[in-house]
Design a protein around this motif. Structure first.
Motif, short mmCIF file in Angstrom:
data_model
loop_
_atom_site.label_atom_id
_atom_site.label_comp_id
_atom_site.label_asym_id
_atom_site.label_seq_id
_atom_site.Cartn_x
_atom_site.Cartn_y
_atom_site.Cartn_z
N PHE A 323 -6.82 -13.04 -14.36
CA PHE A 323 -6.33 -11.73 -14.82
C PHE A 323 -7.22 -10.61 -14.29
N VAL A 324 -8.53 -10.79 -14.33
CA VAL A 324 -9.45 -9.76 -13.81
C VAL A 324 -9.19 -9.51 -12.32
N GLY A 325 -9.00 -10.59 -11.56
CA GLY A 325 -8.67 -10.43 -10.14
C GLY A 325 -7.36 -9.70 -9.95
N LEU A 326 -6.36 -10.02 -10.79
CA LEU A 326 -5.06 -9.35 -10.70
C LEU A 326 -5.20 -7.85 -10.97
N VAL A 327 -5.99 -7.49 -12.00
CA VAL A 327 -6.18 -6.08 -12.32
C VAL A 327 -6.89 -5.35 -11.20
N LEU A 328 -7.88 -5.99 -10.59
CA LEU A 328 -8.60 -5.36 -9.47
C LEU A 328 -7.66 -5.11 -8.29
N VAL A 329 -6.78 -6.08 -8.02
CA VAL A 329 -5.81 -5.90 -6.93
C VAL A 329 -4.86 -4.75 -7.25
N LEU A 330 -4.37 -4.70 -8.50
CA LEU A 330 -3.47 -3.61 -8.90
C LEU A 330 -4.17 -2.26 -8.82
N GLN A 331 -5.45 -2.22 -9.23
CA GLN A 331 -6.19 -0.96 -9.20
C GLN A 331 -6.37 -0.46 -7.77
N GLN A 332 -6.69 -1.39 -6.85
CA GLN A 332 -6.84 -1.00 -5.45
C GLN A 332 -5.50 -0.55 -4.85
N PHE A 333 -4.44 -1.26 -5.20
CA PHE A 333 -3.12 -0.88 -4.71
C PHE A 333 -2.72 0.50 -5.22
N ASP A 334 -3.00 0.74 -6.51
CA ASP A 334 -2.65 2.03 -7.10
C ASP A 334 -3.51 3.15 -6.53
N GLY A 335 -4.82 2.90 -6.41
CA GLY A 335 -5.72 3.95 -5.96
C GLY A 335 -5.58 4.31 -4.49
N ASN A 336 -5.23 3.33 -3.66
CA ASN A 336 -5.21 3.56 -2.22
C ASN A 336 -3.83 3.69 -1.61
N ILE A 337 -2.80 3.18 -2.27
CA ILE A 337 -1.46 3.19 -1.67
C ILE A 337 -0.46 3.92 -2.56
N LEU A 338 -0.23 3.38 -3.78
CA LEU A 338 0.83 3.92 -4.63
C LEU A 338 0.50 5.31 -5.14
N GLY A 339 -0.72 5.49 -5.69
CA GLY A 339 -1.10 6.78 -6.24
C GLY A 339 -1.02 7.91 -5.23
N PRO A 340 -1.68 7.79 -4.07
CA PRO A 340 -1.57 8.87 -3.07
C PRO A 340 -0.14 9.10 -2.58
N LYS A 341 0.68 8.04 -2.55
CA LYS A 341 2.05 8.19 -2.09
C LYS A 341 2.86 9.03 -3.07
N ILE A 342 2.64 8.81 -4.39
CA ILE A 342 3.42 9.53 -5.40
C ILE A 342 2.81 10.90 -5.70
N LEU A 343 1.50 10.92 -5.90
CA LEU A 343 0.85 12.15 -6.32
C LEU A 343 0.46 13.04 -5.15
N GLY A 344 0.14 12.41 -3.99
CA GLY A 344 -0.37 13.19 -2.88
C GLY A 344 -1.69 13.82 -3.28
N ASP A 345 -1.96 15.02 -2.77
CA ASP A 345 -3.16 15.77 -3.16
C ASP A 345 -2.74 16.87 -4.14
N SER A 346 -2.14 16.42 -5.26
CA SER A 346 -1.55 17.38 -6.18
C SER A 346 -2.58 18.25 -6.89
N THR A 347 -3.81 17.75 -7.05
CA THR A 347 -4.81 18.53 -7.76
C THR A 347 -5.76 19.24 -6.82
N GLY A 348 -6.01 18.69 -5.63
CA GLY A 348 -6.94 19.31 -4.70
C GLY A 348 -8.39 19.17 -5.13
N LEU A 349 -8.70 18.24 -6.05
CA LEU A 349 -10.06 18.05 -6.53
C LEU A 349 -10.73 16.89 -5.82
N ALA A 350 -12.03 17.04 -5.57
CA ALA A 350 -12.81 15.94 -5.04
C ALA A 350 -13.03 14.90 -6.14
N SER A 351 -13.42 13.68 -5.74
CA SER A 351 -13.57 12.59 -6.71
C SER A 351 -14.60 12.92 -7.79
N PHE A 352 -15.68 13.62 -7.41
CA PHE A 352 -16.70 13.96 -8.40
C PHE A 352 -16.12 14.85 -9.49
#
Length: 416
Positions: A323-352
Motif C-alpha cells: 500500500f505504501v508503494g502504491l501511494v508513492l506511485v499515485l503521489q508521483q503520478f499526481d504531482g508530476n503528470i495529473l496535477g500539472p495537466k489539470i491545474l497548470g500553473d494556476s497559482t504562479g507560486l514557487a514550491s517554497f
C-alpha cells in the motif's frame, strides 16, 4: 489669499489624530483579543448557513452557467419574451445544479456509510486477530536479536494490557451503566445535545441550499453592484485596476479549487481500482480518505496515507508495504503528470511559498486553511508583485528578478 501654513498644521493635526487612533485600535485589539476572537467566532457561527451557501454556489456556478448557456442556445431567437427566456434559463441552471448536488451526496452516502460501518465493525470484531498477527510479525522481525526482541515485545504487551485495562475499567462499565439512574441525566443531556447538533446542522444545510439558489440567480447583479461601488469610490484608472485584480483572483481561486477537486476525484478512483487489483483491504474506505485528503496540496497524500497504512498494517504488514508503494506511485503520478495537466500553473507560486502558505494558513484555520491557503496566498502574492512592479516601473528601474541576482553595486536608471 489662502493660508498655506494653516493648511499644513491642519494636515499634521489630522495625521497625528489618525496615527493615535490607529495605535489605540491596535492596543485595544491586543488587550481584548480573546473577546474579539469570541465575537468573531460568534459571527461566523451565525453566518454559517451563508458560508455554506456561498461555497456551494461557488462550486456549482460552472454547472449553473452551463445550464443557462445551453437553454439560451436552445431557445435562440424563437422566444420573443426576454423575461420569460431569462426565467427559463435560470430555472434550468438551478435545477441542474441541485440535481447534480443531490446525485453526488446520495452516491457518496450509499458508497461510504455501509463500507465505513462494515470496516469499523470488522476492525472491532477481529482486533484480537490483529493483535496476534502483529505479535507474530514482531517476533519474526527481531528473531535474530533476542535482547531487542524482548524489549520490543515487552513494550508491545504493556500497550496491549493498557488498552485492555482501559476497555474493562472505563469503556465496558460506561456501556453497562446505560440503564442505571445515575447515568440517566448524562444520557438525556447527551441525547438532547446530539439532537440539537443534528437539528442545527440540518437547519444550516437547508438554509445554505436556499442561499445557494439565491446567489446563483443574483450573482450577475451582485457583481454589477460591486463594480458600481468600486467605480463610485475610486478614480476610473484605479477602479479599472481593482476590477481587473478581482477578475484575476476569481480565475486563480476557481481554477485551483475546481481543478483540485477534479484531481482528487481521479486520484480516489485510481486508488480504489489499484487497491482492488492488488486485493488490499478496506479499498473503498481508504480510497475515500486518500481522495479527500488529496485536496490539501503537498501534505495531502501523506496525511491520508498514514492512518490508511495503519489500517492495512493491522491486517498484514506485507500488504502495508504494498500500500505504501502504491501511494508513492499515485503521489508521483499526481504531482508530476495529473496535477500539472489539470491545474497548470494556476497559482504562479514557487514550491517554497506553497509549503509556507499551507503551514501558515493550516496553523491558523485548520483543515480549511490547508485547502484554501495556497490560492489565498497566491492572491496576496499577486497583489504585492504588481505593486512592486508598478513602483519599479514608475522609477524606471528593472522589474525582472534576474536583474538583481548577484548585484552588489548601486542600481541606475536606464538611459533615455
Amino acid at each position: 489669499m489662502k493660508n498655506h501654513r494653516f493648511d499644513r498644521y491642519l494636515y499634521m493635526g489630522i495625521t497625528a489624530v489618525l496615527v493615535l487612533a490607529a495605535a489605540t485600535a491596535v492596543i485595544f485589539l491586543f488587550l481584548e483579543r480573546k473577546a474579539i476572537l469570541a465575537l468573531g467566532g460568534r459571527i461566523v457561527s451565525i453566518l454559517t448557513p451563508i458560508i455554506y451557501g456561498a461555497v456551494l454556489a461557488f462550486l456549482f456556478s460552472p454547472v449553473y452557467n452551463g445550464g443557462v448557456r445551453f437553454t439560451g442556445e436552445l431557445l435562440g431567437k424563437k422566444m420573443k419574451n426576454e423575461k420569460l427566456k431569462a426565467f427559463l434559463q435560470k430555472t434550468v441552471g438551478t435545477v441542474l445544479s441541485l440535481t447534480l448536488l443531490y446525485i453526488i451526496v446520495v452516491s457518496l452516502a450509499m458508497m461510504i456509510i455501509p463500507q465505513l460501518y462494515s470496516s469499523i465493525a470488522g476492525i472491532v470484531n477481529t482486533m484480537p486477530v490483529y493483535i496476534q498477527n502483529l505479535y507474530e510479525w514482531l517476533t519474526g522481525l527481531f528473531a535474530n536479536n533476542p535482547p531487542l526482541e524482548e524489549m520490543v515485545l515487552s513494550v508491545y504487551q504493556q500497550a496491549v494490557i493498557a488498552v485492555q485495562d482501559w476497555s474493562s475499567s472505563n469503556l465496558i462499565p460506561h456501556l453497562q451503566s446505560i440503564g442505571s439512574f445515575e447515568s440517566l441525566e448524562k444520557i438525556l443531556g447527551g441525547v438532547s445535545n446530539s439532537v440539537l447538533t443534528i437539528f442545527n446542522l440540518a437547519k444550516n444545510i437547508l438554509i445554505g441550499l436556499i442561499v445557494m439558489v439565491y446567489l446563483l440567480n443574483i450573482k450577475d447583479t451582485l457583481t454589477a453592484q460591486v463594480k458600481k461601488i468600486v467605480y463610485a469610490i475610486l478614480p476610473v484608472r484605479a477602479a479599472n485596476g481593482t476590477v481587473e485584480e478581482f477578475r484575476y483572483i476569481h480565475k486563480v481561486f476557481s481554477g485551483f479549487i475546481i481543478g483540485k477537486l477534479i484531481d482528487s476525484l481521479i486520484i480516489g478512483v485510481l486508488c480504489f481500482i489499484l487497491m482492488n487489483l492488488f486485493k488490499l483491504p478496506f479499498a473503498l474506505l481508504i480510497s475515500v480518505i486518500v481522495g479527500v485528503t488529496n485536496v490539501i496540496p503537498f501534505f495531502g497524500p501523506f496525511i491520508g496515507a498514514i492512518p490508511s497504512a495503519v489500517l492495512v498494517f493491522l491486517i498484514s504488514p506485507r500488504q502495508c508495504l504494498y500500500f505504501v508503494g502504491l501511494v508513492l506511485v499515485l503521489q508521483q503520478f499526481d504531482g508530476n503528470i495529473l496535477g500539472p495537466k489539470i491545474l497548470g500553473d494556476s497559482t504562479g507560486l514557487a514550491s517554497f511559498w506553497v509549503l509556507f502558505s499551507i503551514l501558515l494558513f493550516g496553523g491558523l484555520f485548520g483543515f480549511a486553511g490547508m485547502v484554501l491557503g495556497v490560492p489565498v496566498f497566491a492572491m496576496f502574492y499577486s497583489v504585492v508583485n504588481r505593486l512592486v512592479r508598478y513602483g519599479l516601473g514608475k522609477r524606471k528601474l528593472p522589474v525582472e528578478t534576474q536583474e538583481y541576482l548577484g548585484r552588489t553595486g548601486p542600481l541606475s536608471r536606464p538611459k533615455e
